[in-house]
Write a protein that holds these residues in place. Structure first.
Motif, mmCIF file in Angstrom:
data_model
loop_
_atom_site.group_PDB
_atom_site.id
_atom_site.type_symbol
_atom_site.label_atom_id
_atom_site.label_comp_id
_atom_site.label_asym_id
_atom_site.label_seq_id
_atom_site.Cartn_x
_atom_site.Cartn_y
_atom_site.Cartn_z
ATOM 1 N N MET A 47 0.812 -1.194 0.000
ATOM 2 C CA MET A 47 0.000 0.000 0.000
ATOM 3 C C MET A 47 0.860 1.264 0.000
ATOM 4 S SD MET A 47 -3.065 0.980 2.527
ATOM 5 C CE MET A 47 -3.010 2.605 3.189
ATOM 6 N N LEU A 48 1.891 1.278 0.821
ATOM 7 C CA LEU A 48 2.754 2.461 0.847
ATOM 8 C C LEU A 48 3.463 2.672 -0.482
ATOM 9 C CD1 LEU A 48 4.386 2.487 4.404
ATOM 10 C CD2 LEU A 48 2.780 4.127 3.450
ATOM 11 N N ASN A 49 3.875 1.578 -1.109
ATOM 12 C CA ASN A 49 4.543 1.704 -2.403
ATOM 13 C C ASN A 49 3.611 2.282 -3.454
ATOM 14 O OD1 ASN A 49 6.990 0.717 -1.476
ATOM 15 N ND2 ASN A 49 6.470 -1.392 -1.957
ATOM 16 N N GLU A 50 2.346 1.864 -3.432
ATOM 17 C CA GLU A 50 1.357 2.393 -4.375
ATOM 18 C C GLU A 50 1.112 3.878 -4.117
ATOM 19 O OE1 GLU A 50 -2.077 -0.035 -3.857
ATOM 20 O OE2 GLU A 50 -1.064 -1.836 -4.569
ATOM 21 N N THR A 51 1.021 4.227 -2.867
ATOM 22 C CA THR A 51 0.802 5.629 -2.503
ATOM 23 C C THR A 51 1.970 6.478 -2.971
ATOM 24 O OG1 THR A 51 -0.516 4.991 -0.581
ATOM 25 C CG2 THR A 51 0.395 7.223 -0.591
ATOM 26 N N LYS A 52 3.175 6.005 -2.713
ATOM 27 C CA LYS A 52 4.355 6.764 -3.133
ATOM 28 C C LYS A 52 4.408 6.892 -4.656
ATOM 29 C CE LYS A 52 9.275 7.350 -2.458
ATOM 30 N NZ LYS A 52 10.494 6.834 -1.843
ATOM 31 N N ARG A 53 4.053 5.830 -5.354
ATOM 32 C CA ARG A 53 4.025 5.877 -6.817
ATOM 33 C C ARG A 53 3.036 6.934 -7.308
ATOM 34 N NH1 ARG A 53 1.047 1.319 -8.657
ATOM 35 N NH2 ARG A 53 -0.617 2.811 -8.481
ATOM 36 N N ASP A 54 1.853 6.956 -6.721
ATOM 37 C CA ASP A 54 0.837 7.937 -7.121
ATOM 38 C C ASP A 54 1.290 9.368 -6.820
ATOM 39 O OD1 ASP A 54 -0.729 5.817 -7.927
ATOM 40 O OD2 ASP A 54 -2.024 5.863 -6.151
ATOM 41 N N LEU A 55 1.894 9.568 -5.662
ATOM 42 C CA LEU A 55 2.389 10.895 -5.301
ATOM 43 C C LEU A 55 3.492 11.336 -6.256
ATOM 44 C CD1 LEU A 55 2.581 10.473 -1.429
ATOM 45 C CD2 LEU A 55 0.939 11.889 -2.677
ATOM 46 N N THR A 56 4.367 10.401 -6.600
ATOM 47 C CA THR A 56 5.470 10.711 -7.510
ATOM 48 C C THR A 56 4.953 11.082 -8.894
ATOM 49 O OG1 THR A 56 6.928 9.220 -6.282
ATOM 50 C CG2 THR A 56 7.610 9.815 -8.510
ATOM 51 N N LEU A 57 3.967 10.354 -9.381
ATOM 52 C CA LEU A 57 3.383 10.681 -10.683
ATOM 53 C C LEU A 57 2.796 12.096 -10.686
ATOM 54 C CD1 LEU A 57 1.620 7.321 -11.611
ATOM 55 C CD2 LEU A 57 3.618 8.336 -12.723
ATOM 56 N N MET A 58 2.151 12.455 -9.601
ATOM 57 C CA MET A 58 1.559 13.788 -9.512
ATOM 58 C C MET A 58 2.659 14.852 -9.385
ATOM 59 S SD MET A 58 -1.280 15.417 -9.668
ATOM 60 C CE MET A 58 -2.516 14.164 -9.443
ATOM 61 N N ALA A 59 3.659 14.608 -8.560
ATOM 62 C CA ALA A 59 4.730 15.586 -8.352
ATOM 63 C C ALA A 59 5.574 15.798 -9.602
ATOM 64 C CB ALA A 59 5.614 15.161 -7.179
ATOM 65 N N ARG A 60 5.611 14.820 -10.483
ATOM 66 C CA ARG A 60 6.372 14.956 -11.734
ATOM 67 C C ARG A 60 5.776 16.009 -12.670
ATOM 68 N NH1 ARG A 60 7.587 8.657 -13.111
ATOM 69 N NH2 ARG A 60 9.283 8.404 -11.625
ATOM 70 N N LYS A 61 4.598 16.476 -12.363
ATOM 71 C CA LYS A 61 3.961 17.508 -13.185
ATOM 72 C C LYS A 61 4.540 18.896 -12.904
ATOM 73 C CE LYS A 61 -0.245 14.841 -13.655
ATOM 74 N NZ LYS A 61 -1.689 14.758 -13.432
ATOM 75 N N LEU A 62 5.379 18.994 -11.885
ATOM 76 C CA LEU A 62 6.059 20.258 -11.600
ATOM 77 C C LEU A 62 7.082 20.546 -12.702
ATOM 78 C CD1 LEU A 62 6.681 19.730 -7.793
ATOM 79 C CD2 LEU A 62 5.198 21.466 -8.810
ATOM 80 N N VAL A 63 7.456 21.796 -12.836
ATOM 81 C CA VAL A 63 8.412 22.206 -13.863
ATOM 82 C C VAL A 63 9.772 21.547 -13.653
ATOM 83 C CG1 VAL A 63 9.637 24.190 -14.833
ATOM 84 C CG2 VAL A 63 7.213 24.387 -14.222
ATOM 85 N N LYS A 64 10.200 21.483 -12.411
ATOM 86 C CA LYS A 64 11.473 20.838 -12.093
ATOM 87 C C LYS A 64 11.220 19.776 -11.022
ATOM 88 C CE LYS A 64 12.648 24.797 -9.203
ATOM 89 N NZ LYS A 64 13.603 25.796 -8.812
ATOM 90 N N PRO A 65 12.173 18.902 -10.760
ATOM 91 C CA PRO A 65 11.966 17.859 -9.748
ATOM 92 C C PRO A 65 11.575 18.451 -8.392
ATOM 93 C CG PRO A 65 13.979 17.452 -10.984
ATOM 94 C CD PRO A 65 13.498 18.813 -11.389
ATOM 95 N N TYR A 66 10.667 17.771 -7.703
ATOM 96 C CA TYR A 66 10.176 18.294 -6.425
ATOM 97 C C TYR A 66 11.297 18.493 -5.410
ATOM 98 C CZ TYR A 66 10.307 13.596 -4.359
ATOM 99 O OH TYR A 66 10.705 12.374 -3.867
ATOM 100 N N GLU A 67 12.367 17.717 -5.519
ATOM 101 C CA GLU A 67 13.497 17.857 -4.590
ATOM 102 C C GLU A 67 14.218 19.191 -4.771
ATOM 103 O OE1 GLU A 67 13.372 13.439 -5.858
ATOM 104 O OE2 GLU A 67 13.259 15.365 -6.871
ATOM 105 N N ASP A 68 14.047 19.820 -5.930
ATOM 106 C CA ASP A 68 14.714 21.095 -6.208
ATOM 107 C C ASP A 68 13.992 22.290 -5.602
ATOM 108 O OD1 ASP A 68 16.567 19.647 -7.606
ATOM 109 O OD2 ASP A 68 15.881 20.267 -9.592
ATOM 110 N N TYR A 69 12.784 22.072 -5.103
ATOM 111 C CA TYR A 69 12.018 23.148 -4.466
ATOM 112 C C TYR A 69 12.233 23.094 -2.959
ATOM 113 C CZ TYR A 69 9.310 23.468 -8.815
ATOM 114 O OH TYR A 69 8.920 23.625 -10.116
ATOM 115 N N SER A 70 12.257 24.251 -2.345
ATOM 116 C CA SER A 70 12.325 24.272 -0.882
ATOM 117 C C SER A 70 10.947 23.917 -0.323
ATOM 118 C CB SER A 70 12.751 25.656 -0.381
ATOM 119 O OG SER A 70 11.703 26.593 -0.565
ATOM 120 N N ILE A 71 10.928 23.516 0.919
ATOM 121 C CA ILE A 71 9.663 23.223 1.589
ATOM 122 C C ILE A 71 8.777 24.476 1.572
ATOM 123 C CG2 ILE A 71 8.589 22.572 3.785
ATOM 124 C CD1 ILE A 71 10.193 20.282 2.498
ATOM 125 N N ASP A 72 9.382 25.629 1.816
ATOM 126 C CA ASP A 72 8.621 26.888 1.821
ATOM 127 C C ASP A 72 8.005 27.179 0.457
ATOM 128 O OD1 ASP A 72 9.084 27.408 4.503
ATOM 129 O OD2 ASP A 72 10.851 28.647 4.108
#
Length: 76
Positions: free
Chosen positions: A1-26
């Protein structure tokens, strides 16, 4: 279940212009708040997904430090 959740979150976050890790939390939190203010459901999903992924490593840490955890499954 956690792996599926992470996969879904990753697919959604990939819609950002740059990788989500490149953005600050703020930056992610501010963008999420802007999406809430403008009632933009798509952007809300994208930014909250990125925020959750930024804190994904905390899941195991919280599970191990929780005194109630022995009676819970890891996915809970």
């Amino acid at each position: 279940m956690l792996n599926e959740t992470k996969r879904d979150l990753t697919l959604m976050a990939r819609k950002l212009v740059k990788p989500y890790e490149d953005y600050s939390i703020d930056e992610l939190a501010d963008a999420y708040c802007d999406a809430v203010d403008s009632n933009n459901e798509v952007l809300k999903d994208i930014y909250i997904s990125a925020l959750v992924l930024r804190f994904w490593h905390k899941i195991d840490k919280m599970y191990k430090s929780n005194t109630v955890a022995p009676c819970l499954e890891h996915e809970d």
